[in-house]
Design a protein around this motif. Structure first.
Motif, mmCIF file in Angstrom:
data_model
loop_
_atom_site.group_PDB
_atom_site.id
_atom_site.type_symbol
_atom_site.label_atom_id
_atom_site.label_comp_id
_atom_site.label_asym_id
_atom_site.label_seq_id
_atom_site.Cartn_x
_atom_site.Cartn_y
_atom_site.Cartn_z
ATOM 1 N N ILE A 177 0.839 -1.199 0.000
ATOM 2 C CA ILE A 177 0.000 0.000 0.000
ATOM 3 C C ILE A 177 0.876 1.252 0.000
ATOM 4 N N ILE A 178 0.609 2.156 -0.933
ATOM 5 C CA ILE A 178 1.329 3.434 -0.993
ATOM 6 C C ILE A 178 0.418 4.539 -0.463
ATOM 7 N N LEU A 179 0.903 5.240 0.538
ATOM 8 C CA LEU A 179 0.178 6.371 1.105
ATOM 9 C C LEU A 179 1.017 7.633 0.961
ATOM 10 N N MET A 180 0.468 8.776 1.358
ATOM 11 C CA MET A 180 1.191 10.038 1.347
ATOM 12 C C MET A 180 1.279 10.601 2.760
ATOM 13 N N ASP A 181 2.355 11.289 3.018
ATOM 14 C CA ASP A 181 2.614 11.865 4.339
ATOM 15 C C ASP A 181 1.562 12.925 4.664
ATOM 16 N N PRO A 182 0.795 12.759 5.733
ATOM 17 C CA PRO A 182 -0.254 13.734 6.060
ATOM 18 C C PRO A 182 0.292 15.091 6.500
ATOM 19 N N ARG A 183 1.577 15.146 6.799
ATOM 20 C CA ARG A 183 2.166 16.425 7.206
ATOM 21 C C ARG A 183 2.517 17.305 6.006
ATOM 22 N N THR A 184 2.589 16.692 4.837
ATOM 23 C CA THR A 184 2.998 17.450 3.653
ATOM 24 C C THR A 184 2.040 17.329 2.478
ATOM 25 N N SER A 185 1.112 16.404 2.543
ATOM 26 C CA SER A 185 0.252 16.116 1.397
ATOM 27 C C SER A 185 -1.216 16.200 1.789
ATOM 28 N N THR A 186 -2.014 16.915 1.001
ATOM 29 C CA THR A 186 -3.450 16.966 1.306
ATOM 30 C C THR A 186 -4.132 15.617 1.053
ATOM 31 N N PRO A 187 -3.774 14.833 0.020
ATOM 32 C CA PRO A 187 -4.347 13.486 -0.060
ATOM 33 C C PRO A 187 -3.922 12.614 1.124
ATOM 34 N N GLY A 188 -2.689 12.797 1.594
ATOM 35 C CA GLY A 188 -2.236 12.053 2.774
ATOM 36 C C GLY A 188 -3.061 12.419 3.992
ATOM 37 N N LEU A 189 -3.312 13.696 4.174
ATOM 38 C CA LEU A 189 -4.126 14.157 5.289
ATOM 39 C C LEU A 189 -5.573 13.726 5.097
ATOM 40 N N GLY A 190 -6.020 13.715 3.843
ATOM 41 C CA GLY A 190 -7.376 13.279 3.550
ATOM 42 C C GLY A 190 -7.601 11.823 3.911
ATOM 43 N N PHE A 191 -6.583 10.980 3.696
ATOM 44 C CA PHE A 191 -6.724 9.575 4.068
ATOM 45 C C PHE A 191 -6.829 9.427 5.578
ATOM 46 N N VAL A 192 -6.047 10.216 6.304
ATOM 47 C CA VAL A 192 -6.168 10.212 7.765
ATOM 48 C C VAL A 192 -7.586 10.616 8.168
ATOM 49 N N ALA A 193 -8.113 11.666 7.530
ATOM 50 C CA ALA A 193 -9.472 12.118 7.828
ATOM 51 C C ALA A 193 -10.488 11.009 7.559
ATOM 52 N N TRP A 194 -10.282 10.263 6.495
ATOM 53 C CA TRP A 194 -11.170 9.153 6.154
ATOM 54 C C TRP A 194 -11.148 8.105 7.264
ATOM 55 N N THR A 195 -9.958 7.738 7.721
ATOM 56 C CA THR A 195 -9.868 6.720 8.778
ATOM 57 C C THR A 195 -10.444 7.228 10.092
ATOM 58 N N VAL A 196 -10.273 8.505 10.379
ATOM 59 C CA VAL A 196 -10.865 9.082 11.589
ATOM 60 C C VAL A 196 -12.383 9.030 11.510
ATOM 61 N N SER A 197 -12.924 9.331 10.333
ATOM 62 C CA SER A 197 -14.375 9.322 10.150
ATOM 63 C C SER A 197 -14.964 7.927 10.359
ATOM 64 N N VAL A 198 -14.219 6.902 9.986
ATOM 65 C CA VAL A 198 -14.714 5.524 10.110
ATOM 66 C C VAL A 198 -14.460 4.948 11.502
#
Length: 349
Positions: A177-198
């Motif tokens: 799985i390839i992810l993006m760093d949430p500290r530097t990337s809005t898609p990376g931060l968006g994935f964190v937001a997705w997991t928080v929402s779930v």
């Protein structure tokens, strides 16, 4: 909003930008704005928007043909750096428009008071209220595109297609799985937001279980998706619209965006006029143009996102995009912000 990891990120990037690229990108100096500057509109944005495959060049060409202004895009790096740059220059504003702030970091821009209210011409009529309200109900930011986050899957890989975020914890996906760093990337931060929402308060438990399956945390979407296209891993975080790009340019439908019954969060990207912009009149002209059909028609085949203007038809290749998920999850910005510190600690252990 209380101090948090994102605030720390902004501070770090402010220092970084000041040491590396600030002097090279400065467009104005303190004091009176000269007449030449009033003929130029300066827009801060992120790297992929002004890349060779992005919409920047065509938007610049059309805007200059349509108006009396010269348009200058300044590449500030990734989405987080765009906001950091705007905050850094709050007391000495260099640009007129900031473009690329999404609905996870929009609140920080509004809180920092770097934006001026402006409702572009006809915006209320062409941008659906549910999209517009994701960013700002008061027109501090205006949406220009949107799409739901999704895991993009390579159907020619030797692993099964996931049907939920829970499935991503399966050992079959170890280092796949390839992810993006949430500290530097809005898609990376968006994935964190997705997991928080779930997962809510149990989100760190999810990330502890996910850690063995993460191949890398790329600094931004361009580098992360580039690794995916090279075949480094069969799964990458991106958008439900991403498969359309492979149909259009690669002439293949091997890449899909499975829709999860748990629901998906949506990214809405916006642009806004900076407070004390040197060329406020030109900034307004750009904002009006950005949501016009002429500009919005450029976005589907360059941004690979849905245009915010509801009257713009999508290209044929978008039939390969995943349908808009039936369940759009709300984003908890503060909880997402808080989760970043814990997640990065887990990944560094």
């Amino acid at each position: 909003m209380k101090k948090s990891s994102i605030f720390k990120i902004f501070l770090i990037f402010s220092i970084f930008v000041g040491l590396t690229v600030f002097s090279g990108c400065s467009k104005t100096s303190q004091g009176k704005v000269d007449s030449a500057r009033l003929k130029e509109v300066v827009v801060y944005t992120y790297d992929s928007f002004v890349s060779e495959w992005g919409p920047g060049a065509e938007i610049e060409k059309l805007f200059e043909e349509k108006t009396e202004y010269e348009l200058t895009f300044v590449d500030c790096g990734n989405g987080v750096q765009v906001l950091s740059r705007g905050i850094q220059e709050k007391d000495d504003v260099q640009a007129d428009v900031i473009l690329g702030l999404d609905n996870v970091i929009a609140a920080k821009a509004i809180e920092a008071k770097i934006l001026a209210k402006y409702e572009p011409k006809d915006a209320a009529n062409v941008i659906p209220a549910d999209i517009r309200n994701q960013l700002s109900k008061d027109w501090y930011l205006t949406p220009f595109d949107y799409s739901h986050f999704a895991m993009i899957f390579d159907t020619k890989s030797d692993v099964p297609c996931p049907a939920s975020l829970d499935d991503l914890l399966n050992p079959v996906y170890r280092k796949k799985i390839i992810l993006m760093d949430p500290r530097t990337s809005t898609p990376g931060l968006g994935f964190v937001a997705w997991t928080v929402s779930v997962y809510g308060e149990k989100v760190l438990d999810f990330w502890k279980a996910l850690k063995p399956n993460i191949l890398t945390m790329a600094p931004g979407w361009s580098s992360g998706y580039g690794l995916f296209k090279k075949g480094e891993a069969p799964l990458v975080i991106s958008y439900t619209t991403s498969p359309a790009s492979h149909v259009e340019y690669d002439k293949t439908d091997r890449y899909i965006a499975p829709v999860f019954a748990q629901g998906h969060t949506v990214q809405v990207e916006g642009a806004g006029i900076l407070n004390n912009a040197p060329n406020r009149r030109g900034a307004q002209a750009f904002m009006d143009f950005l949501i016009s059909a002429q500009a919005q028609e450029i976005l589907p085949l360059t941004q690979w996102m849905n245009p915010a203007n509801k009257n713009v038809a999508l290209p044929e290749s978008y039939k390969a995009a995943a349908p808009i998920p039936e369940k759009t999850l709300a984003i908890d910005v503060e909880a997402t912000d808080k989760a970043v510190d814990g997640i990065m600690k887990i990944l560094s252990e």
